[in-house]
Design a protein around this motif. Structure first.
Motif, PDB file in Angstrom:
ATOM      1  N   ASN A 269      17.066  12.866 -51.648  1.00 54.42           N
ATOM      2  CA  ASN A 269      17.437  12.160 -52.876  1.00 54.42           C
ATOM      3  C   ASN A 269      17.612  13.157 -54.024  1.00 54.42           C
ATOM      4  O   ASN A 269      17.996  14.298 -53.787  1.00 54.42           O
ATOM      5  CB  ASN A 269      16.425  11.051 -53.168  1.00 54.42           C
ATOM      6  CG  ASN A 269      16.530   9.931 -52.141  1.00 54.42           C
ATOM      7  OD1 ASN A 269      17.617   9.437 -51.861  1.00 54.42           O
ATOM      8  ND2 ASN A 269      15.405   9.535 -51.563  1.00 54.42           N
ATOM      9  N   ASP A 270      17.378  12.749 -55.262  1.00 49.75           N
ATOM     10  CA  ASP A 270      17.523  13.690 -56.379  1.00 49.75           C
ATOM     11  C   ASP A 270      16.321  14.625 -56.387  1.00 49.75           C
ATOM     12  O   ASP A 270      15.256  14.296 -56.935  1.00 49.75           O
ATOM     13  CB  ASP A 270      17.602  12.931 -57.708  1.00 49.75           C
ATOM     14  CG  ASP A 270      19.001  12.456 -58.036  1.00 49.75           C
ATOM     15  OD1 ASP A 270      19.961  12.954 -57.417  1.00 49.75           O
ATOM     16  OD2 ASP A 270      19.139  11.583 -58.915  1.00 49.75           O
TER      17      ASP A 270
ATOM     18  N   HIS B 293      20.007   8.677 -52.830  1.00 49.33           N
ATOM     19  CA  HIS B 293      21.228   9.165 -52.198  1.00 49.33           C
ATOM     20  C   HIS B 293      21.471   8.389 -50.907  1.00 49.33           C
ATOM     21  O   HIS B 293      20.600   7.663 -50.426  1.00 49.33           O
ATOM     22  CB  HIS B 293      21.094  10.649 -51.842  1.00 49.33           C
ATOM     23  CG  HIS B 293      21.052  11.575 -53.008  1.00 49.33           C
ATOM     24  ND1 HIS B 293      21.130  12.945 -52.863  1.00 49.33           N
ATOM     25  CD2 HIS B 293      20.930  11.361 -54.345  1.00 49.33           C
ATOM     26  CE1 HIS B 293      21.066  13.525 -54.050  1.00 49.33           C
ATOM     27  NE2 HIS B 293      20.940  12.581 -54.968  1.00 49.33           N
ATOM     28  N   CYS B 294      22.630   8.608 -50.318  1.00 49.14           N
ATOM     29  CA  CYS B 294      22.941   8.031 -49.000  1.00 49.14           C
ATOM     30  C   CYS B 294      22.389   8.961 -47.918  1.00 49.14           C
ATOM     31  O   CYS B 294      23.148   9.600 -47.170  1.00 49.14           O
ATOM     32  CB  CYS B 294      24.440   7.860 -48.840  1.00 49.14           C
ATOM     33  SG  CYS B 294      25.175   6.653 -49.956  1.00 49.14           S
ATOM     34  N   ASP B 295      21.070   9.052 -47.840  1.00 45.05           N
ATOM     35  CA  ASP B 295      20.456  10.001 -46.903  1.00 45.05           C
ATOM     36  C   ASP B 295      19.539   9.320 -45.893  1.00 45.05           C
ATOM     37  O   ASP B 295      18.671   9.967 -45.302  1.00 45.05           O
ATOM     38  CB  ASP B 295      19.696  11.092 -47.661  1.00 45.05           C
ATOM     39  CG  ASP B 295      18.488  10.575 -48.424  1.00 45.05           C
ATOM     40  OD1 ASP B 295      18.285   9.342 -48.463  1.00 45.05           O
ATOM     41  OD2 ASP B 295      17.748  11.399 -48.990  1.00 45.05           O
TER      42      ASP B 295
ATOM     43  N   VAL C 252      20.489  18.524 -55.446  1.00 42.67           N
ATOM     44  CA  VAL C 252      21.180  17.983 -56.618  1.00 42.67           C
ATOM     45  C   VAL C 252      21.387  19.108 -57.625  1.00 42.67           C
ATOM     46  O   VAL C 252      20.522  19.965 -57.797  1.00 42.67           O
ATOM     47  CB  VAL C 252      20.385  16.815 -57.251  1.00 42.67           C
ATOM     48  CG1 VAL C 252      19.027  17.262 -57.769  1.00 42.67           C
ATOM     49  CG2 VAL C 252      21.175  16.142 -58.361  1.00 42.67           C
TER      50      VAL C 252
ATOM     51  N   ARG D 290      25.403  12.619 -53.737  1.00 42.31           N
ATOM     52  CA  ARG D 290      24.822  11.313 -53.408  1.00 42.31           C
ATOM     53  C   ARG D 290      25.462  10.696 -52.168  1.00 42.31           C
ATOM     54  O   ARG D 290      24.964   9.705 -51.645  1.00 42.31           O
ATOM     55  CB  ARG D 290      24.981  10.348 -54.589  1.00 42.31           C
ATOM     56  CG  ARG D 290      24.311  10.797 -55.875  1.00 42.31           C
ATOM     57  CD  ARG D 290      24.502   9.762 -56.971  1.00 42.31           C
ATOM     58  NE  ARG D 290      23.584   8.644 -56.829  1.00 42.31           N
ATOM     59  CZ  ARG D 290      23.804   7.428 -57.321  1.00 42.31           C
ATOM     60  NH1 ARG D 290      24.940   7.157 -57.939  1.00 42.31           N
ATOM     61  NH2 ARG D 290      22.907   6.476 -57.170  1.00 42.31           N
ATOM     62  N   SER D 291      26.559  11.253 -51.686  1.00 47.92           N
ATOM     63  CA  SER D 291      27.347  10.623 -50.630  1.00 47.92           C
ATOM     64  C   SER D 291      26.726  10.823 -49.255  1.00 47.92           C
ATOM     65  O   SER D 291      25.910  11.723 -49.028  1.00 47.92           O
ATOM     66  CB  SER D 291      28.768  11.190 -50.635  1.00 47.92           C
ATOM     67  OG  SER D 291      28.776  12.534 -50.171  1.00 47.92           O
TER      68      SER D 291
ATOM     69  N   HIS E 240      24.777  14.611 -46.382  1.00 45.90           N
ATOM     70  CA  HIS E 240      23.465  14.566 -45.737  1.00 45.90           C
ATOM     71  C   HIS E 240      23.607  14.610 -44.223  1.00 45.90           C
ATOM     72  O   HIS E 240      24.687  14.366 -43.681  1.00 45.90           O
ATOM     73  CB  HIS E 240      22.724  13.300 -46.179  1.00 45.90           C
ATOM     74  CG  HIS E 240      22.541  13.227 -47.660  1.00 45.90           C
ATOM     75  ND1 HIS E 240      23.449  12.598 -48.484  1.00 45.90           N
ATOM     76  CD2 HIS E 240      21.595  13.747 -48.471  1.00 45.90           C
ATOM     77  CE1 HIS E 240      23.060  12.723 -49.745  1.00 45.90           C
ATOM     78  NE2 HIS E 240      21.941  13.425 -49.764  1.00 45.90           N
TER      79      HIS E 240
ATOM     80  N   ILE F 105      26.907   3.607 -53.700  1.00 42.63           N
ATOM     81  CA  ILE F 105      26.674   4.447 -54.871  1.00 42.63           C
ATOM     82  C   ILE F 105      27.855   4.333 -55.829  1.00 42.63           C
ATOM     83  O   ILE F 105      29.011   4.302 -55.421  1.00 42.63           O
ATOM     84  CB  ILE F 105      26.448   5.916 -54.463  1.00 42.63           C
ATOM     85  CG1 ILE F 105      27.586   6.419 -53.566  1.00 42.63           C
ATOM     86  CG2 ILE F 105      25.107   6.083 -53.773  1.00 42.63           C
ATOM     87  CD1 ILE F 105      27.550   7.901 -53.283  1.00 42.63           C
TER      88      ILE F 105
END
Length: 573
Positions: free
Chosen positions: A297-298, A368-370, A389, A402-403, A407, A420
């Motif tokens: 994530n961030d 995020h998309c993780d 990030v 974030r996509s 990841h 997102i």
């Protein structure tokens, strides 16, 4: 990278975002943005009677970059002079907003390589240049950090000179402003920081308002800690960086109250101590062999203190048993079911998989998309990495990190796992369906997870992932299964650390460091494997490194299976 259509503002996207928010949160948002515009709120003079006697604080860890002299400062890997001709430029128009926020946080007061005279001058000029309501400077989160940093600095440097009265007057005014502008509409780490700062101001000052700040602030800190920290010790935003920041917030307020002999009979201190201890234990468990945090994530390095510095600080405040040492040797399971982190660690090898929610429903802004992504270290070196990030500007790089493609997970038909959009918004969210870890009799560690982020697609697709970790053989077998119906095109991504080079030696790929093989990558079940460019590793804010990414493409009717086998050289005993 998300397309413009995927990030556009539409009524449906707004609904899918707002439907998760609490009514109280939305009411506060309306009040703050429409009824009480932030920059025009009035501040009444607080009812204070000077300083509270006996206030003290242990030294806090400093996470910033040490200064090279008194005239410049570095944030987000960007170094700038404070100003020109002795005049501090508090609102540089050519700096990013996050850089300007950092300027007003005053974290650099903790940098003792700067002279006291230079730091004093910065406080003096800030007060003159930033009257109440000034943009950036008086945002509640910004004010919260500044209040804590000023209090810490005053207490640490008072032996050299007493704190000037204008400082105390400004500090009291900032606390009064904050108490009237708590970020209930944002919540999460912002509201926790607000509560910590209000409590600190209440402890620092004496008087009617100070007592109210101390009481209300301490109760709010305790309530937010109970809400934000999960049963396994992890912070609910599921960002290791914000986890570390939030743990320090709790230790800071315990430090101030205990060192000052305040609130010793209140049950809140025992509750906060327990949460802080669990948070330190969580941080110790998930750190890589290099001692740093995962970048889910961030998350980025050098924003919060390092795990080692934070654990040392916590043990100084909470006691030497606040974070037990990790046992030597053997393979340790990382089993954090509430947060959704599962993995293993030992002898320099480490794998951590994120099977958790994207974040709290009412504040997923740092998500995020993780989902089902993982990180891998071998021999203490990071090999498979998360993109991290680089900043919070509304730019293509923010959208990229974030996509899903940023990841180590799977994208289906070019769609994102979670919807997102904007800089911190998420509409439809990938929900964890299953998550578990087990050690099998032969020593293999088996991690399983699944999510429904693609169930909205016509084929009602569900992604399931199993990672079989064979620590003795130094082998990790990743199996992905897509369930549903119809024909899909899927892509599975492996992000390799930028210090490594990846070459194809069909049917495998080899990752090398200085000509030495450190990892072999064997794809399975796919139609095509390629080495992609145009990807980035962002381990720090403002630091963007191109890195090799291996992509496996699958075109198949559901259900289907595909995956990877990762192997590191086995070292002889």
């Amino acid at each position: 990278m998300p397309s413009p259509a995927e990030t556009a503002v539409t009524p449906g996207r707004i609904w899918r975002t707002l439907r998760h928010y609490r009514l109280r949160q939305l009411a506060y948002y309306l009040y703050r943005r429409r009824i009480q515009p932030l920059m025009t709120s009035r501040i009444r003079s607080p009812s204070l009677s000077g300083r509270r006697p006996g206030v003290a604080m242990r030294p806090r860890p400093y996470a910033g970059q040490p200064a090279d002299g008194d005239e410049a400062v570095t944030f987000l890997n960007v170094t700038r002079p404070f100003g020109r001709g002795g005049v501090v430029e508090w609102h540089p128009a050519d700096a990013s907003r996050l850089w300007r926020y950092n300027l007003h946080y005053f974290d650099y007061l903790g940098d003792d390589t700067r002279s006291v005279a230079a730091r004093d001058r910065l406080i003096d000029t800030w007060i003159t240049a930033n009257p109440p309501g000034t943009a950036d400077a008086w945002e509640p989160y910004t004010a919260s950090l500044r209040i804590i940093n000023w209090i810490d600095y005053i207490l640490r440097t008072e032996p050299t000179r007493p704190a000037p009265e204008p400082w105390l007057a400004s500090l009291g005014q900032q606390a009064a402003w904050l108490a009237a502008n708590l970020e209930h509409h944002i919540g999460a780490n912002h509201l926790l920081k607000n509560a910590v700062a209000m409590t600190a101001a209440g402890a620092f000052f004496a008087g009617e308002d100070a007592e109210r700040w101390l009481d209300v602030g301490l109760r709010l800190v305790t309530a937010q800690a109970a809400q934000q920290f999960l049963a396994d010790g992890g912070h609910y935003e599921r960002s290791p960086m914000y986890h570390a920041i939030a743990v320090q917030d709790l230790i800071d307020i315990l430090n101030l109250l205990q060192s000052s002999g305040l609130c010793s009979g209140r049950r809140e201190l025992a509750a906060l101590t327990a949460v802080a201890r669990d948070g330190l234990g969580f941080l110790a468990a998930i750190r890589h062999p290099d001692g740093e945090i995962p970048l889910f994530n961030d998350a980025a390095f050098k924003i919060a203190p390092s795990p080692a510095a934070l654990i040392d600080y916590g043990q100084g405040v909470l006691g030497p048993d606040a974070c037990p040492a990790r046992p030597d040797g053997g393979v340790r399971l990382i089993d954090k079911p509430a947060t959704g982190y599962f993995g293993h660690s030992g002898d320099g090898d480490f794998l951590l998989m994120d099977c958790g929610a994207v974040g709290p429903d009412d504040q997923p802004g740092h998500g995020h998309c993780d989902t089902l992504s993982f990180e891998l270290s071998v021999d203490g070196r990071r090999l498979i990495v998360d993109s991290g990030v680089s900043g919070y500007e509304a730019d293509p790089l923010r959208r990229y990190v974030r996509s899903t493609a940023a990841h180590n997970t799977v994208a289906v038909d070019g769609h994102e796992q979670s919807e997102i959009w904007s800089t911190f918004r998420i509409g439809r969210r990938a929900r964890p369906l299953t998550a578990s870890i087990a050690r099998e009799p032969d020593g293999t560690v088996r991690i399983e997870g699944a999510h429904d982020g693609y169930r909205h697609l016509p084929g009602r697709v569900v992604h399931r992932r199993t990672i079989r970790c064979e620590p003795e053989a130094r082998r990790w077998i990743i199996e992905d299964r897509l369930e549903g119906r119809g024909l899909v095109t899927a892509e599975s991504f492996l992000h390799v650390h930028p210090d490594l080079t990846v070459t194809r030696r069909r049917p495998i790929l080899v990752a090398e460091a200085a000509g030495r093989t450190v990892l072999t990558i064997t794809p399975s079940g796919g139609d095509e494997v390629r080495l992609d460019d145009g990807h980035f590793y962002c381990p720090e804010f403002g630091r963007v490194l191109a890195n090799p990414v291996v992509v496996q493409r699958v075109r198949a009717s559901l259900p289907c299976r595909f995956g990877w086998t990762l192997e590191a050289p086995v070292t002889s005993a």
